[in-house]
Design an enzyme around this catalytic site. Sequence first.
Site, PDB file in Angstrom:
ATOM      1  N   LEU A  36      31.751 -43.747  26.810  1.00 36.02           N
ATOM      2  CA  LEU A  36      31.435 -45.105  27.274  1.00 36.02           C
ATOM      3  C   LEU A  36      32.421 -45.638  28.319  1.00 36.02           C
ATOM      4  O   LEU A  36      33.592 -45.249  28.336  1.00 36.02           O
ATOM      5  CB  LEU A  36      31.462 -46.080  26.089  1.00 36.02           C
TER       6      LEU A  36
ATOM      7  N   TRP B 266      34.235 -49.259  30.257  1.00 35.33           N
ATOM      8  CA  TRP B 266      34.908 -50.456  29.724  1.00 35.33           C
ATOM      9  C   TRP B 266      34.264 -51.753  30.188  1.00 35.33           C
ATOM     10  O   TRP B 266      34.684 -52.828  29.792  1.00 35.33           O
ATOM     11  CB  TRP B 266      36.388 -50.469  30.136  1.00 35.33           C
TER      12      TRP B 266
ATOM     13  N   LYS C   1      33.023 -41.887  22.110  1.00 36.03           N
ATOM     14  CA  LYS C   1      34.344 -42.238  22.653  1.00 36.03           C
ATOM     15  C   LYS C   1      34.233 -43.518  23.459  1.00 36.03           C
ATOM     16  O   LYS C   1      33.606 -43.545  24.520  1.00 36.03           O
ATOM     17  CB  LYS C   1      34.869 -41.135  23.580  1.00 36.03           C
TER      18      LYS C   1
ATOM     19  N   SER D 102      32.133 -43.596  36.067  1.00 41.09           N
ATOM     20  CA  SER D 102      32.193 -43.304  37.502  1.00 41.09           C
ATOM     21  C   SER D 102      31.459 -42.002  37.819  1.00 41.09           C
ATOM     22  O   SER D 102      31.336 -41.107  36.969  1.00 41.09           O
ATOM     23  CB  SER D 102      33.654 -43.175  37.929  1.00 41.09           C
TER      24      SER D 102
ATOM     25  N   THR E 167      33.801 -38.834  37.355  1.00 44.95           N
ATOM     26  CA  THR E 167      33.957 -38.344  35.982  1.00 44.95           C
ATOM     27  C   THR E 167      32.619 -37.819  35.449  1.00 44.95           C
ATOM     28  O   THR E 167      32.572 -36.790  34.771  1.00 44.95           O
ATOM     29  CB  THR E 167      34.512 -39.461  35.076  1.00 44.95           C
TER      30      THR E 167
ATOM     31  N   TYR F 152      31.640 -29.248  32.352  1.00 50.46           N
ATOM     32  CA  TYR F 152      31.956 -28.992  30.935  1.00 50.46           C
ATOM     33  C   TYR F 152      30.770 -28.314  30.256  1.00 50.46           C
ATOM     34  O   TYR F 152      30.931 -27.365  29.481  1.00 50.46           O
ATOM     35  CB  TYR F 152      32.248 -30.301  30.183  1.00 50.46           C
TER      36      TYR F 152
ATOM     37  N   GLU G 120      24.896 -41.887  33.650  1.00 49.15           N
ATOM     38  CA  GLU G 120      24.606 -43.165  34.311  1.00 49.15           C
ATOM     39  C   GLU G 120      25.891 -43.519  35.046  1.00 49.15           C
ATOM     40  O   GLU G 120      26.910 -43.768  34.414  1.00 49.15           O
ATOM     41  CB  GLU G 120      24.220 -44.212  33.253  1.00 49.15           C
TER      42      GLU G 120
ATOM     43  N   CYS H  23      27.967 -51.728  37.317  1.00 46.82           N
ATOM     44  CA  CYS H  23      27.428 -50.640  38.153  1.00 46.82           C
ATOM     45  C   CYS H  23      26.256 -51.124  38.984  1.00 46.82           C
ATOM     46  O   CYS H  23      25.961 -50.553  40.029  1.00 46.82           O
ATOM     47  CB  CYS H  23      27.029 -49.460  37.286  1.00 46.82           C
TER      48      CYS H  23
ATOM     49  N   LYS I 152      43.714 -51.524  42.099  1.00 50.13           N
ATOM     50  CA  LYS I 152      42.712 -50.816  42.909  1.00 50.13           C
ATOM     51  C   LYS I 152      41.877 -51.827  43.713  1.00 50.13           C
ATOM     52  O   LYS I 152      41.667 -51.657  44.918  1.00 50.13           O
ATOM     53  CB  LYS I 152      41.813 -49.970  41.993  1.00 50.13           C
TER      54      LYS I 152
ATOM     55  N   GLU J  69      32.531 -47.727  45.789  1.00 50.29           N
ATOM     56  CA  GLU J  69      32.310 -48.645  44.675  1.00 50.29           C
ATOM     57  C   GLU J  69      33.643 -49.294  44.326  1.00 50.29           C
ATOM     58  O   GLU J  69      34.563 -48.625  43.856  1.00 50.29           O
ATOM     59  CB  GLU J  69      31.761 -47.876  43.456  1.00 50.29           C
TER      60      GLU J  69
HETATM   61  N1  LIG Z   1      28.997 -47.085  36.328  1.00 44.66           N
HETATM   62  C1  LIG Z   1      29.755 -47.779  35.546  1.00 44.66           C
HETATM   63  O1  LIG Z   1      29.256 -48.472  34.726  1.00 44.66           O
HETATM   64  C2  LIG Z   1      31.230 -47.672  35.626  1.00 44.66           C
HETATM   65  C3  LIG Z   1      31.861 -47.280  36.776  1.00 44.66           C
HETATM   66  N2  LIG Z   1      33.215 -47.206  36.811  1.00 44.66           N
HETATM   67  C4  LIG Z   1      33.841 -46.824  38.095  1.00 44.66           C
HETATM   68  O2  LIG Z   1      34.869 -45.892  37.836  1.00 44.66           O
HETATM   69  C5  LIG Z   1      36.100 -46.358  38.372  1.00 44.66           C
HETATM   70  C6  LIG Z   1      37.240 -45.842  37.537  1.00 44.66           C
HETATM   71  O3  LIG Z   1      37.157 -46.351  36.217  1.00 44.66           O
HETATM   72  P1  LIG Z   1      37.438 -45.393  34.997  1.00 44.66           P
HETATM   73  O4  LIG Z   1      37.631 -46.173  33.778  1.00 44.66           O
HETATM   74  O5  LIG Z   1      38.527 -44.454  35.365  1.00 44.66           O
HETATM   75  O6  LIG Z   1      36.027 -44.627  34.881  1.00 44.66           O
HETATM   76  P2  LIG Z   1      35.696 -43.240  34.242  1.00 44.66           P
HETATM   77  O7  LIG Z   1      34.355 -42.845  34.716  1.00 44.66           O
HETATM   78  O8  LIG Z   1      36.784 -42.271  34.500  1.00 44.66           O
HETATM   79  O9  LIG Z   1      35.642 -43.557  32.669  1.00 44.66           O
HETATM   80  C7  LIG Z   1      34.455 -43.627  31.913  1.00 44.66           C
HETATM   81  C8  LIG Z   1      34.659 -42.907  30.598  1.00 44.66           C
HETATM   82  O10 LIG Z   1      34.937 -41.526  30.846  1.00 44.66           O
HETATM   83  C9  LIG Z   1      36.166 -41.156  30.219  1.00 44.66           C
HETATM   84  N3  LIG Z   1      36.842 -40.141  31.012  1.00 44.66           N
HETATM   85  C10 LIG Z   1      37.736 -40.346  32.013  1.00 44.66           C
HETATM   86  N4  LIG Z   1      38.141 -39.163  32.513  1.00 44.66           N
HETATM   87  C11 LIG Z   1      37.502 -38.202  31.825  1.00 44.66           C
HETATM   88  C12 LIG Z   1      37.502 -36.793  31.885  1.00 44.66           C
HETATM   89  N5  LIG Z   1      38.263 -36.118  32.754  1.00 44.66           N
HETATM   90  N6  LIG Z   1      36.697 -36.101  31.035  1.00 44.66           N
HETATM   91  C13 LIG Z   1      35.927 -36.767  30.154  1.00 44.66           C
HETATM   92  N7  LIG Z   1      35.912 -38.098  30.033  1.00 44.66           N
HETATM   93  C14 LIG Z   1      36.666 -38.815  30.867  1.00 44.66           C
HETATM   94  C15 LIG Z   1      36.937 -42.454  30.133  1.00 44.66           C
HETATM   95  O11 LIG Z   1      37.967 -42.395  29.164  1.00 44.66           O
HETATM   96  C16 LIG Z   1      35.836 -43.439  29.789  1.00 44.66           C
HETATM   97  O12 LIG Z   1      35.530 -43.384  28.415  1.00 44.66           O
HETATM   98  C17 LIG Z   1      35.947 -47.859  38.394  1.00 44.66           C
HETATM   99  O13 LIG Z   1      36.791 -48.442  39.315  1.00 44.66           O
HETATM  100  C18 LIG Z   1      34.498 -47.996  38.773  1.00 44.66           C
HETATM  101  O14 LIG Z   1      34.343 -47.859  40.156  1.00 44.66           O
HETATM  102  C19 LIG Z   1      33.954 -47.497  35.706  1.00 44.66           C
HETATM  103  C20 LIG Z   1      33.375 -47.886  34.526  1.00 44.66           C
HETATM  104  C21 LIG Z   1      31.961 -48.066  34.435  1.00 44.66           C
HETATM  105  N1  BAL Z   2      25.164 -53.088  33.909  1.00 46.72           N
HETATM  106  C1  BAL Z   2      25.036 -52.212  32.827  1.00 46.72           C
HETATM  107  C2  BAL Z   2      25.363 -50.801  33.138  1.00 46.72           C
HETATM  108  C3  BAL Z   2      26.731 -50.580  33.668  1.00 46.72           C
HETATM  109  O1  BAL Z   2      27.334 -51.428  34.298  1.00 46.72           O
HETATM  110  O2  BAL Z   2      27.240 -49.497  33.463  1.00 46.72           O
END
Ligand SMILES: NC(=O)C1=CN([C@@H]2O[C@H](COP(=O)(O)OP(=O)(O)OC[C@H]3O[C@@H](n4cnc5c(N)ncnc54)[C@H](O)[C@@H]3O)[C@@H](O)[C@H]2O)C=CC1
Ligand code: BAL
Length: 496
Positions: free
Chosen positions: A162, A164, A188, A242, A245, A252, A264, A299, A349, A390
Amino acid sequence: MTTEEYRAIAAGLTLPNAAFIDGAFRPAISGKTFASINPATGEELAEIAACGQEDVDFAVSKARDAFEDGRWSQLHPAERKEALIRLCKLMTRNARELAVMESLDSGKTIYDCETVDIPESIHCIKWHAELIDKIYDSVSPASDNHIAMVVREPVGVVGLVLPWNFPLLMMAWKIAPALAAGCSIVLKPAAETTLTALRLAELAHEAGLPRGVLNVVPGSGAEVGEPIGRHMGIDMVSFTGSTATGKRFLTYSAESNAKEVVLEMGGKNPAVVMDDAENLDRVAAHIVNGAFWNMGENCSASSRLIVHKAVKKPLLERIAHHVKEWNVGDPLDPETRVGALVSKVHYDKVCSYLDRAEKVIVGGKTHKGAFVEPTVVEVSGNDSVLAREEIFGPILSVIEVGSFDEAIAIANDTEYGLCASIYTANAKRAIRGARSLRAGTVTVNSFGEGDITTPFGGFKQSGFGGRDNGIHAHDQYTQLKTIWIDLSDNADEAVD
Ligand SMILES: NC(=O)C1=CN([C@@H]2O[C@H](COP(=O)(O)OP(=O)(O)OC[C@H]3O[C@@H](n4cnc5c(N)ncnc54)[C@H](O)[C@@H]3O)[C@@H](O)[C@H]2O)C=CC1
Ligand code: BAL
């Protein structure tokens, strides 16, 4: 409720801090912890179990036991439904506590937590619970001598990873259809926002969800996310976060057991405003909401405004007017509409993008404690870094265009394809625009994400493998099985 009353609730909260595995809270096997920080104040809220590979292994083995012995997967659908409805009742009873916990942990405003995050999470779980005993299988039109049933079965043990930005709501989007389908879960939460996930797992247990069915394993992406992605005992992963990730989960999967992967991911969502758009004041209100709601940590945020030059000036004036309604402040103040960004790291950031802004039209100030004012910037073109990347913060980039075709071309000139909006009074343009915009959700004359009945997910590098929400979400957590039955009396016919 006043800020003081919310603060009093916050002071009285018991914050969960351990992993929830096999129906009980447990420290990480290593004994390690990490700090959970309130981003609005910088204060430490709790020391959370920092889990790792061995905790994931333990959670997966318990989830597998639960799945194989059928304590949930083979329970009568009506009983699964009842358990989830009991969970919704418990969430409703504890809604205020969940809202305050979510606000403290994430910096989100208490207003949004009370009006969106918590009620929509409950609604989502209820909607999928109600669906459990209403979806049916099918019989294929096979020959007279055969009958072929096409049935859906739960995919097995699923890993849910998930973000944050909507901690409880994204958990609901994923656990509700997964539990409805009969899967067992290893989940997670993002390390920044673990509290409501742990509390929800506890409430689910209280509601009668059997042990081992919903396991929550907090920790970092490297220590918990990757082990989930690579686990041989996990049948499917659903991820929100993101794009960078998300793509890792494909690796994996390829390097482990070819588990199914649903992603997503990010967005750089265009809002196209044509010269014939009606009621520019209303358009401005939608654009501001789309860009700045949830601090732009969304997002689906409308982060690119692509506006026809004929209406640019009056629209920007109205946007500047509406931005004033989005006051920045203490997330626990019920009047606040823009709270804190999720962490100091994320704040830095977002500030780094502000530093690169060529022309700030509105806002631009930042405040200690991870606060950023809603900001409108004019960019030279779609190649600007502010128009391409983004940012995930309250920054709206404005691009001027001279025609419908140019607007659509620029809107589609992005690696992402999650959401898009078009504002026009011309019905043909609206429909042509909606069909031409390459995005999973297109809204006309409004900003939004649809609702629980409509699938949510992206084209291009915004999405992969499935959709959240709507009946389509069940496809993620079930797999099709064909059962082919021979009805013939004659052995020769049977071979056909
Ligand atoms: N589409 C969306 O809803 C989201 C987009 N983002 C984008 O991502 C950017 C960075 O935020 P982060 O929190 O670092 O996002 P992230 O995509 O890295 O984190 C999302 C989830 O993936 C997990 N994760 C991180 N690295 C991983 C890895 N190597 N292997 C497996 N799981 C992993 C994190 O602990 C978290 O639970 C933000 O600035 C934003 O641009 C962040 C959160 C939500
Ligand atoms: N707006 C709900 C979906 C997301 O931000 O990841």
